[in-house]
Write a protein that holds these residues in place. Structure first.
Motif, PDB file in Angstrom:
ATOM      1  N   LEU A 142      79.032  49.428 -12.297  1.00  0.00           N
ATOM      2  CA  LEU A 142      78.406  50.680 -11.876  1.00  0.00           C
ATOM      3  C   LEU A 142      78.491  50.793 -10.359  1.00  0.00           C
ATOM      4  O   LEU A 142      77.873  50.023  -9.637  1.00  0.00           O
ATOM      5  CB  LEU A 142      76.954  50.711 -12.347  1.00  0.00           C
ATOM      6  N   ASN A 143      79.251  51.762  -9.856  1.00  0.00           N
ATOM      7  CA  ASN A 143      79.432  51.940  -8.416  1.00  0.00           C
ATOM      8  C   ASN A 143      78.792  53.260  -7.987  1.00  0.00           C
ATOM      9  O   ASN A 143      79.275  54.335  -8.336  1.00  0.00           O
ATOM     10  CB  ASN A 143      80.925  51.951  -8.058  1.00  0.00           C
ATOM     11  N   LEU A 144      77.692  53.150  -7.249  1.00  0.00           N
ATOM     12  CA  LEU A 144      76.927  54.346  -6.871  1.00  0.00           C
ATOM     13  C   LEU A 144      76.666  54.359  -5.373  1.00  0.00           C
ATOM     14  O   LEU A 144      75.531  54.493  -4.924  1.00  0.00           O
ATOM     15  CB  LEU A 144      75.601  54.383  -7.642  1.00  0.00           C
ATOM     16  N   GLN A 145      77.719  54.227  -4.580  1.00  0.00           N
ATOM     17  CA  GLN A 145      77.542  54.117  -3.148  1.00  0.00           C
ATOM     18  C   GLN A 145      77.132  55.428  -2.477  1.00  0.00           C
ATOM     19  O   GLN A 145      76.856  55.447  -1.280  1.00  0.00           O
ATOM     20  CB  GLN A 145      78.806  53.563  -2.484  1.00  0.00           C
ATOM     21  N   THR A 146      77.060  56.516  -3.244  1.00  0.00           N
ATOM     22  CA  THR A 146      76.547  57.762  -2.666  1.00  0.00           C
ATOM     23  C   THR A 146      75.016  57.762  -2.621  1.00  0.00           C
ATOM     24  O   THR A 146      74.415  58.644  -2.002  1.00  0.00           O
ATOM     25  CB  THR A 146      77.020  58.984  -3.476  1.00  0.00           C
ATOM     26  N   LEU A 147      74.382  56.772  -3.283  1.00  0.00           N
ATOM     27  CA  LEU A 147      72.928  56.636  -3.230  1.00  0.00           C
ATOM     28  C   LEU A 147      72.564  55.663  -2.112  1.00  0.00           C
ATOM     29  O   LEU A 147      73.244  54.658  -1.922  1.00  0.00           O
ATOM     30  CB  LEU A 147      72.388  56.128  -4.570  1.00  0.00           C
ATOM     31  N   GLY A 148      71.470  55.958  -1.398  1.00  0.00           N
ATOM     32  CA  GLY A 148      71.147  55.148  -0.217  1.00  0.00           C
ATOM     33  C   GLY A 148      69.924  54.267  -0.327  1.00  0.00           C
ATOM     34  O   GLY A 148      69.618  53.518   0.605  1.00  0.00           O
ATOM     35  N   THR A 149      69.194  54.335  -1.466  1.00  0.00           N
ATOM     36  CA  THR A 149      67.978  53.535  -1.610  1.00  0.00           C
ATOM     37  C   THR A 149      67.903  52.940  -3.016  1.00  0.00           C
ATOM     38  O   THR A 149      68.507  53.464  -3.962  1.00  0.00           O
ATOM     39  CB  THR A 149      66.708  54.379  -1.356  1.00  0.00           C
ATOM     40  N   LEU A 150      67.134  51.846  -3.130  1.00  0.00           N
ATOM     41  CA  LEU A 150      67.000  51.136  -4.406  1.00  0.00           C
ATOM     42  C   LEU A 150      65.551  50.697  -4.585  1.00  0.00           C
ATOM     43  O   LEU A 150      64.941  50.169  -3.660  1.00  0.00           O
ATOM     44  CB  LEU A 150      67.940  49.933  -4.432  1.00  0.00           C
ATOM     45  N   ILE A 151      64.996  50.926  -5.781  1.00  0.00           N
ATOM     46  CA  ILE A 151      63.644  50.485  -6.113  1.00  0.00           C
ATOM     47  C   ILE A 151      63.706  49.560  -7.325  1.00  0.00           C
ATOM     48  O   ILE A 151      64.259  49.931  -8.363  1.00  0.00           O
ATOM     49  CB  ILE A 151      62.712  51.672  -6.421  1.00  0.00           C
ATOM     50  N   ASN A 152      63.169  48.355  -7.185  1.00  0.00           N
ATOM     51  CA  ASN A 152      63.047  47.428  -8.309  1.00  0.00           C
ATOM     52  C   ASN A 152      61.633  47.536  -8.869  1.00  0.00           C
ATOM     53  O   ASN A 152      60.678  47.068  -8.246  1.00  0.00           O
ATOM     54  CB  ASN A 152      63.326  45.996  -7.851  1.00  0.00           C
ATOM     55  N   VAL A 153      61.498  48.165 -10.021  1.00  0.00           N
ATOM     56  CA  VAL A 153      60.188  48.268 -10.668  1.00  0.00           C
ATOM     57  C   VAL A 153      59.728  46.890 -11.116  1.00  0.00           C
ATOM     58  O   VAL A 153      58.543  46.573 -11.093  1.00  0.00           O
ATOM     59  CB  VAL A 153      60.250  49.245 -11.860  1.00  0.00           C
ATOM     60  N   ASP A 154      60.674  46.072 -11.536  1.00  0.00           N
ATOM     61  CA  ASP A 154      60.397  44.669 -11.850  1.00  0.00           C
ATOM     62  C   ASP A 154      61.581  43.845 -11.377  1.00  0.00           C
ATOM     63  O   ASP A 154      62.651  44.387 -11.072  1.00  0.00           O
ATOM     64  CB  ASP A 154      60.129  44.459 -13.353  1.00  0.00           C
ATOM     65  N   LEU A 155      61.394  42.540 -11.294  1.00  0.00           N
ATOM     66  CA  LEU A 155      62.426  41.665 -10.751  1.00  0.00           C
ATOM     67  C   LEU A 155      62.904  40.661 -11.797  1.00  0.00           C
ATOM     68  O   LEU A 155      62.098  40.124 -12.558  1.00  0.00           O
ATOM     69  CB  LEU A 155      61.898  40.904  -9.531  1.00  0.00           C
ATOM     70  N   PRO A 156      64.206  40.377 -11.832  1.00  0.00           N
ATOM     71  CA  PRO A 156      64.737  39.370 -12.744  1.00  0.00           C
ATOM     72  C   PRO A 156      64.559  37.970 -12.156  1.00  0.00           C
ATOM     73  O   PRO A 156      64.519  37.793 -10.940  1.00  0.00           O
ATOM     74  CB  PRO A 156      66.222  39.740 -12.828  1.00  0.00           C
ATOM     75  N   TRP A 157      64.455  36.950 -13.024  1.00  0.00           N
ATOM     76  CA  TRP A 157      64.380  35.567 -12.538  1.00  0.00           C
ATOM     77  C   TRP A 157      65.686  35.151 -11.872  1.00  0.00           C
ATOM     78  O   TRP A 157      65.697  34.364 -10.930  1.00  0.00           O
ATOM     79  CB  TRP A 157      64.108  34.618 -13.706  1.00  0.00           C
ATOM     80  N   ASN A 158      66.789  35.677 -12.376  1.00  0.00           N
ATOM     81  CA  ASN A 158      68.114  35.243 -11.940  1.00  0.00           C
ATOM     82  C   ASN A 158      68.536  35.980 -10.663  1.00  0.00           C
ATOM     83  O   ASN A 158      68.656  37.205 -10.669  1.00  0.00           O
ATOM     84  CB  ASN A 158      69.128  35.517 -13.064  1.00  0.00           C
ATOM     85  N   PRO A 159      68.791  35.255  -9.554  1.00  0.00           N
ATOM     86  CA  PRO A 159      69.194  35.931  -8.313  1.00  0.00           C
ATOM     87  C   PRO A 159      70.520  36.679  -8.443  1.00  0.00           C
ATOM     88  O   PRO A 159      70.748  37.652  -7.725  1.00  0.00           O
ATOM     89  CB  PRO A 159      69.294  34.788  -7.296  1.00  0.00           C
ATOM     90  N   SER A 160      71.381  36.229  -9.348  1.00  0.00           N
ATOM     91  CA  SER A 160      72.663  36.927  -9.542  1.00  0.00           C
ATOM     92  C   SER A 160      72.437  38.349 -10.019  1.00  0.00           C
ATOM     93  O   SER A 160      73.163  39.273  -9.640  1.00  0.00           O
ATOM     94  CB  SER A 160      73.535  36.170 -10.544  1.00  0.00           C
ATOM     95  N   ARG A 161      71.419  38.516 -10.858  1.00  0.00           N
ATOM     96  CA  ARG A 161      71.119  39.863 -11.347  1.00  0.00           C
ATOM     97  C   ARG A 161      70.595  40.758 -10.221  1.00  0.00           C
ATOM     98  O   ARG A 161      70.929  41.937 -10.163  1.00  0.00           O
ATOM     99  CB  ARG A 161      70.099  39.807 -12.484  1.00  0.00           C
ATOM    100  N   LEU A 162      69.793  40.179  -9.345  1.00  0.00           N
ATOM    101  CA  LEU A 162      69.303  40.966  -8.214  1.00  0.00           C
ATOM    102  C   LEU A 162      70.462  41.360  -7.310  1.00  0.00           C
ATOM    103  O   LEU A 162      70.535  42.497  -6.836  1.00  0.00           O
ATOM    104  CB  LEU A 162      68.257  40.180  -7.426  1.00  0.00           C
ATOM    105  N   GLN A 163      71.363  40.444  -7.077  1.00  0.00           N
ATOM    106  CA  GLN A 163      72.534  40.749  -6.254  1.00  0.00           C
ATOM    107  C   GLN A 163      73.399  41.820  -6.900  1.00  0.00           C
ATOM    108  O   GLN A 163      73.976  42.663  -6.212  1.00  0.00           O
ATOM    109  CB  GLN A 163      73.333  39.473  -6.003  1.00  0.00           C
ATOM    110  N   VAL A 174      74.031  61.629 -22.704  1.00  0.00           N
ATOM    111  CA  VAL A 174      75.186  61.855 -21.825  1.00  0.00           C
ATOM    112  C   VAL A 174      75.972  60.555 -21.752  1.00  0.00           C
ATOM    113  O   VAL A 174      75.398  59.469 -21.718  1.00  0.00           O
ATOM    114  CB  VAL A 174      74.720  62.278 -20.405  1.00  0.00           C
ATOM    115  N   GLU A 175      77.279  60.646 -21.732  1.00  0.00           N
ATOM    116  CA  GLU A 175      78.119  59.460 -21.589  1.00  0.00           C
ATOM    117  C   GLU A 175      77.925  58.847 -20.199  1.00  0.00           C
ATOM    118  O   GLU A 175      77.734  59.565 -19.211  1.00  0.00           O
ATOM    119  CB  GLU A 175      79.591  59.834 -21.781  1.00  0.00           C
ATOM    120  N   ARG A 176      78.018  57.528 -20.133  1.00  0.00           N
ATOM    121  CA  ARG A 176      77.805  56.855 -18.848  1.00  0.00           C
ATOM    122  C   ARG A 176      78.843  57.268 -17.809  1.00  0.00           C
ATOM    123  O   ARG A 176      78.534  57.360 -16.621  1.00  0.00           O
ATOM    124  CB  ARG A 176      77.798  55.340 -19.048  1.00  0.00           C
ATOM    125  N   GLU A 177      80.074  57.499 -18.241  1.00  0.00           N
ATOM    126  CA  GLU A 177      81.110  57.927 -17.297  1.00  0.00           C
ATOM    127  C   GLU A 177      80.772  59.278 -16.678  1.00  0.00           C
ATOM    128  O   GLU A 177      81.079  59.530 -15.510  1.00  0.00           O
ATOM    129  CB  GLU A 177      82.474  57.988 -17.997  1.00  0.00           C
TER     130      GLU A 177
END
Length: 274
Positions: free
Chosen positions: A211-232, A184-187
């Motif tokens: 990627l703007n998904l403000q209709t979703l209310g929760t987030l799960i990080n299965v793994d974490l990046p070293w870079n805080p910018s990526r987490l943000q 499926v296309e990302r759009e």
């Protein structure tokens, strides 16, 4: 807060299969380190991939054992470096060392093939079902495509009738429904989330910008990046204008006494420094 049997305080408990594979991964990088100088970086990457998911650990060990290409641009350097090290001219001088490396890679495979699931997937399913995060809409992030694809594939089997989107590279995105996959296309995925016909998305970092998904209310990080910018960036996918919840919930899955905890500690410090 409620105590969950799968956690020790805030850290996720491991399984015997994971522990066996993790020890084998450490032994592999120790054996490799006797012949190459860059083994520290390789060890960090190897252990992070083992921590990410059983699927990622299996994929990594199999590719290295059979000297297969990475299959993902962001991982090419790691696989190329390790494959080159295992094929270096020193191998002729140390056949026992090469055999030990291969033995430890096979041990990783043997441990992780024993069980079709892993503790991180169990935790994801607990929060989606028991904590009702699925009802709120959820995005699940991983650094690695093989983890993201595997999580999405598992969720479509565990949640029959639920549309599970995989948002990754342009040619790797798609939709699972009742166990079946189609590209499926990302759009189209973004539009379906906005229209609330998709409430469960699994995504990679490579795809999260724009990627703007403000209709979703929760987030799960299965793994974490070293870079805080990526987490943000991950958090910013749902915590933005148009979010209907007063606050969004985030779950970080970090294995106890592993490389995960070191990444979490470093990330926490960097976020505080900012």
């Amino acid at each position: 807060t409620e105590h969950l049997p799968m956690f020790d305080d805030q850290a996720l408990l491991t399984s015997p299969e994971f522990d066996g594979a993790y020890v084998a991964a450490e032994k592999f990088t120790e054996a490799l380190g006797r012949r190459v100088r860059s083994a520290g970086f390789m060890k960090s990457m190897m252990l992070q991939r083992i921590c990410s998911s059983f699927a990622s650990g299996l994929s990594t060990a199999r590719k290295l054992l059979n000297k297969l290409p990475a299959g993902d641009e962001e991982e090419e350097t790691f696989f190329a470096d390790v494959n080159a090290a295992m094929s270096s001219s020193d191998a002729a001088l140390e056949p026992a060392g090469i055999e030990a490396e291969r033995h430890h890679l096979q041990a990783i495979i043997d441990w992780l093939e024993r069980k079709p699931t892993d503790p991180k997937l169990d935790a994801v399913l607990h929060f989606l079902n028991e904590r009702k995060w699925l009802d709120l809409g959820c995005i699940i992030f991983s650094q690695y495509f093989d983890t993201a694809y595997w999580v999405a594939e598992c969720l479509t089997k565990e949640l029959p009738g639920e549309r599970v989107a995989l948002y990754a590279g342009a040619d790797k995105s798609g939709l699972f429904f009742s166990g079946e996959w189609r590209s499926v296309e990302r759009e189209d995925i973004k539009r379906a989330v906005r229209d609330r016909t998709i409430r469960l998305v699994v995504a990679t970092d490579a795809a999260c910008e724009g990627l703007n998904l403000q209709t979703l209310g929760t987030l799960i990080n299965v793994d974490l990046p070293w870079n805080p910018s990526r987490l943000q960036q991950r958090i910013g996918r749902i915590q933005r204008f148009g979010q209907t919840r007063d606050r969004v919930d985030m779950l970080n899955l970090v294995y106890k006494d592993t490389r995960d905890e070191k990444v979490y500690a470093a990330l926490s410090k960097r976020m505080r420094d900012r």
